[in-house]
Motif scaffolding. Structure first.
Motif, PDB file in Angstrom:
ATOM      1  N   GLN A  33     -36.495  -4.007 -61.306  1.00 40.81           N
ATOM      2  CA  GLN A  33     -36.842  -3.847 -60.038  1.00 40.81           C
ATOM      3  C   GLN A  33     -35.669  -3.935 -58.974  1.00 40.81           C
ATOM      4  O   GLN A  33     -34.862  -5.125 -58.773  1.00 40.81           O
ATOM      5  N   THR A  34     -34.887  -2.929 -58.400  1.00 37.70           N
ATOM      6  CA  THR A  34     -34.056  -2.919 -57.586  1.00 37.70           C
ATOM      7  C   THR A  34     -34.141  -1.883 -56.562  1.00 37.70           C
ATOM      8  O   THR A  34     -34.435  -0.956 -56.821  1.00 37.70           O
ATOM      9  N   TYR A  89     -38.030   1.049 -59.673  1.00 37.16           N
ATOM     10  CA  TYR A  89     -39.211   0.059 -59.713  1.00 37.16           C
ATOM     11  C   TYR A  89     -40.226   0.743 -59.925  1.00 37.16           C
ATOM     12  O   TYR A  89     -40.347   2.203 -59.720  1.00 37.16           O
ATOM     13  N   HIS A  99     -36.294  -7.813 -52.643  1.00 36.96           N
ATOM     14  CA  HIS A  99     -35.683  -6.687 -52.657  1.00 36.96           C
ATOM     15  C   HIS A  99     -35.486  -5.767 -51.446  1.00 36.96           C
ATOM     16  O   HIS A  99     -34.342  -4.817 -51.127  1.00 36.96           O
ATOM     17  N   ASN A 122     -31.301  -6.470 -55.244  1.00 38.49           N
ATOM     18  CA  ASN A 122     -31.765  -7.036 -56.104  1.00 38.49           C
ATOM     19  C   ASN A 122     -31.882  -8.534 -55.611  1.00 38.49           C
ATOM     20  O   ASN A 122     -30.633  -8.932 -56.217  1.00 38.49           O
TER      21      ASN A 122
END
Length: 108
Positions: free
Chosen positions: A84-85, A102, A60, A49
């Motif tokens: 999001q990661t 994500y 990412h 992240n």
């Protein structure tokens, strides 16, 4: 960290990975997570992240030169969604698979 396998001595390999710039009382870079590394010859892929590596926008996932830590030109489309990661990377031939949380990958 990077260590010379022959001598055991740490070597200078320190890419600067940053999260997004945020302000809320005080301003600064948000914490990052570096969750996985995959190596393919002279390329080190990192996933997590983060928003930039060595001052270059990378969302990412990023590809780094294994000897210098320099960012390579490879820059896939950004991930989208609320959380999001990238948590896992896997190489299979000429493909890099990225697993994580994500919603999608923003393709043109």
């Amino acid at each position: 960290a990077c260590v010379d396998l022959t001598t055991g001595i740490p070597v200078s390999w320190a890419p600067v990975i940053r999260g997004p710039w945020v302000c809320g009382g005080t301003c600064g870079y948000a914490p990052i997570q570096l969750n996985d590394i995959a190596i393919d010859g002279s390329t080190v892929y990192v996933g997590g992240n983060f928003r930039s590596v060595n001052g270059q926008a990378r969302q990412h996932v990023a590809a780094l030169d294994a000897l210098t830590g320099d960012v390579l030109p490879w820059n896939p489309p950004p991930f989208c969604g609320t959380a999001q990661t990238v948590s896992d990377l896997a190489l299979d031939g000429a493909r890099l698979y990225a697993g994580g949380t994500y919603g999608c990958v923003a393709l043109d």
